[in-house]
Design an enzyme around this catalytic site. Structure first.
Site, PDB file in Angstrom:
ATOM      1  N   ILE A 131      18.489   5.233 -11.276  1.00 55.25           N
ATOM      2  CA  ILE A 131      17.481   6.091 -10.605  1.00 55.25           C
ATOM      3  C   ILE A 131      17.449   5.768  -9.207  1.00 55.25           C
ATOM      4  CG2 ILE A 131      15.054   6.181 -10.592  1.00 55.25           C
ATOM      5  CD1 ILE A 131      15.281   6.008 -13.681  1.00 55.25           C
ATOM      6  N   ASP A 142      19.180  -9.914  -2.032  1.00 54.99           N
ATOM      7  CA  ASP A 142      18.850 -10.767  -3.266  1.00 54.99           C
ATOM      8  C   ASP A 142      17.465 -10.700  -3.263  1.00 54.99           C
ATOM      9  OD1 ASP A 142      18.141 -12.206  -5.243  1.00 54.99           O
ATOM     10  OD2 ASP A 142      19.400 -13.839  -4.819  1.00 54.99           O
ATOM     11  N   SER A 173       7.782   2.429 -16.064  1.00 55.06           N
ATOM     12  CA  SER A 173       8.144   3.057 -17.435  1.00 55.06           C
ATOM     13  C   SER A 173       7.200   2.938 -18.433  1.00 55.06           C
ATOM     14  CB  SER A 173       9.462   2.603 -17.829  1.00 55.06           C
ATOM     15  OG  SER A 173       9.253   1.524 -18.555  1.00 55.06           O
ATOM     16  N   TYR A 220       9.095  -8.144 -20.821  1.00 55.57           N
ATOM     17  CA  TYR A 220       9.583  -6.830 -20.230  1.00 55.57           C
ATOM     18  C   TYR A 220       8.333  -5.898 -20.122  1.00 55.57           C
ATOM     19  CZ  TYR A 220      11.277  -2.105 -19.648  1.00 55.57           C
ATOM     20  OH  TYR A 220      11.737  -0.752 -19.222  1.00 55.57           O
ATOM     21  N   LYS A 250       5.910  -4.403 -16.864  1.00 52.36           N
ATOM     22  CA  LYS A 250       5.967  -3.259 -16.559  1.00 52.36           C
ATOM     23  C   LYS A 250       4.249  -2.730 -16.441  1.00 52.36           C
ATOM     24  CE  LYS A 250       9.813  -1.508 -15.861  1.00 52.36           C
ATOM     25  NZ  LYS A 250      10.502  -1.355 -14.686  1.00 52.36           N
ATOM     26  N   THR A 287      22.972  11.034 -18.632  1.00 48.42           N
ATOM     27  CA  THR A 287      24.266  10.365 -18.116  1.00 48.42           C
ATOM     28  C   THR A 287      24.072   8.978 -17.536  1.00 48.42           C
ATOM     29  OG1 THR A 287      23.398  11.072 -15.626  1.00 48.42           O
ATOM     30  CG2 THR A 287      24.448  12.715 -16.997  1.00 48.42           C
TER      31      THR A 287
HETATM   32  C1  LIG Z   1      17.796 -17.128   0.178  1.00 47.30           C
HETATM   33  O1  LIG Z   1      18.336 -16.691   1.161  1.00 47.30           O
HETATM   34  C2  LIG Z   1      18.687 -17.303   2.407  1.00 47.30           C
HETATM   35  C3  LIG Z   1      19.201 -16.343   3.414  1.00 47.30           C
HETATM   36  O2  LIG Z   1      20.354 -15.514   2.996  1.00 47.30           O
HETATM   37  C4  LIG Z   1      19.598 -18.635   1.928  1.00 47.30           C
HETATM   38  O3  LIG Z   1      20.056 -19.401   3.019  1.00 47.30           O
HETATM   39  C5  LIG Z   1      19.021 -19.358   0.664  1.00 47.30           C
HETATM   40  O4  LIG Z   1      20.012 -20.320   0.451  1.00 47.30           O
HETATM   41  C6  LIG Z   1      18.598 -18.455  -0.297  1.00 47.30           C
HETATM   42  N1  LIG Z   1      17.900 -19.435  -1.343  1.00 47.30           N
HETATM   43  C7  LIG Z   1      18.205 -19.439  -2.618  1.00 47.30           C
HETATM   44  C8  LIG Z   1      17.213 -20.037  -3.400  1.00 47.30           C
HETATM   45  O5  LIG Z   1      19.195 -18.725  -3.048  1.00 47.30           O
END
Ligand SMILES: *[C@@H]1O[C@H](CO)[C@@H](O)[C@H](O)[C@H]1NC(C)=O
Ligand SMILES: *[C@@H]1O[C@H](CO)[C@@H](O)[C@H](O)[C@H]1NC(C)=O
Length: 333
Positions: free
Chosen positions: A18, A74, A163, A175, A179, A210
């Protein structure tokens, strides 16, 4: 049709599903779309083969004449979330018009563990479900709102992809709690945003077809026979009548292009409801019924009366069940 020309949007978790569909629609509507996802990415060969990846989403947006900016993020990492918003602010004179909180990290884990009860899993399942799916959305909403409030006049729209898992047991306790909390977060944020002209909306996609992951999640849910009364046949029918991954994107384009969208601040919508409101159909021209429509429930055998499916032919799609009733009804299932 460039109804969002000049707008800046961020879609978190846009590699597939999505999130990818929303990014494609926002890009097609003329917005500059920031898309996030995690490294490692698929190889070039995998992208060539059409496998989903952030690169593929960006290429597809550009082939439709749109503009995409990839930011590998991340979403469980606070400093990476903050850096993402700093980058958007730096590159767009502090502007962000649309935030779509979509990133979710727990799907694979949940599918693999759908036959386990909450006390059989390590409690860290909470973090798997909710670090990205809830905590990150909170962080993103704070940073996005700061940019939106700083504008003169303040403006912007925040959409959380949620959802019906917030309504009723589905897959896993952590979960569902996440939500439900996400919906509550949206509504509570809306209270504080009400006087500011910034709009917070939660959007529930219906059954998305799909999508391999949806099918697998649904199959996982089937294993929970002690909880779920939807049969595999009913589920198959629901998914076959489902919406494309871009339908939620069409809903967000319609909302973001509506100059009066702030009137909808704090609402929770199903994608089919947004389509009824603005009069659009899915990318393949199909009309999607809201899961709240009586016809949908009857057609899919979700109303526990004999011959329900037969009756559905006579019920127009515009007969809607109030949200509070659906909630009570689903809890009672
Ligand atoms: C979080 O992201 C920073 C920058 O990318 C990185 O230096 C750091 O190690 C990350 N921390 C963890 C806990 O992954
Ligand atoms: C969206 O999520 C953010 C962060 O989780 C929350 O602060 C906000 O209130 C939510 N808004 C909507 C409309 O769900």
């Amino acid at each position: 049709m460039s109804v969002l020309a000049g707008k800046v949007a961020l879609v978190t978790g846009a590699s597939r599903g999505i999130g990818r569909g929303i990014a494609l629609q926002l890009g097609s509507a003329g917005a500059k779309v920031y898309i996030t996802g995690r490294k490692p990415e698929a190889s070039d060969a995998a992208i060539e083969a059409g496998l989903p990846s952030l690169d593929k989403t960006a290429k597809d947006i550009e082939s439709r004449g749109g503009k995409a900016v990839i930011v590998y993020t991340d979403h469980s990492n606070s400093s990476e979330i903050k850096a993402l918003f700093n980058q958007i602010a730096d590159e767009n004179d502090g502007t962000l018009d649309i935030l779509v909180n979509n990133a979710y990290a727990g799907a694979d884990f949940l599918m693999k563990n759908s036959d386990k009860r909450f006390f059989e899993l390590e409690p860290e399942v909470w973090d798997v479900c909710n670090n990205v799916g809830l905590r990150n959305h909170y962080f993103c909403s704070v940073y996005a709102t700061r940019l939106m409030v700083a504008r003169n006049p303040p403006s912007g729209i925040i959409v959380n992809i949620s959802s019906a898992g917030g309504l009723k047991f589905f897959l896993n306790v952590a979960y569902g709690v996440g939500k439900a909390a996400l919906d509550r977060m949206s509504v509570d944020m809306a209270v504080e945003l009400q006087k500011l002209g910034i709009t917070s909306i939660a959007l529930w996609p219906g059954a998305v077809k799909t999508e391999l992951s949806t099918m697998r999640m649904a199959a996982g849910a089937m294993k929970q026979s002690q909880h779920d009364e939807v049969t595999p046949e009913q589920l198959k029918a629901i998914l076959a009548g489902g919406e494309s991954t871009e339908f939620a994107g069409k809903a967000i384009v319609a909302l973001a292009a509506d100059p009066k969208v702030h009137k909808l601040n704090g609402r929770i919508f199903m994608t089919g409801d947004v389509a009824d409101r603005y009069g659009f159909v899915d990318v393949d021209g199909k009309r999607i019924l809201s899961a709240r429509s009586l016809k949908f429930l009857l057609q899919n055998g979700l109303v526990p009366i004999p011959g329900a499916k037969f009756f559905s032919y006579f019920v127009p799609a515009f007969v809607k069940i109030p949200g509070w009733f659906l909630s009570a009804f689903v809890s009672a299932l």
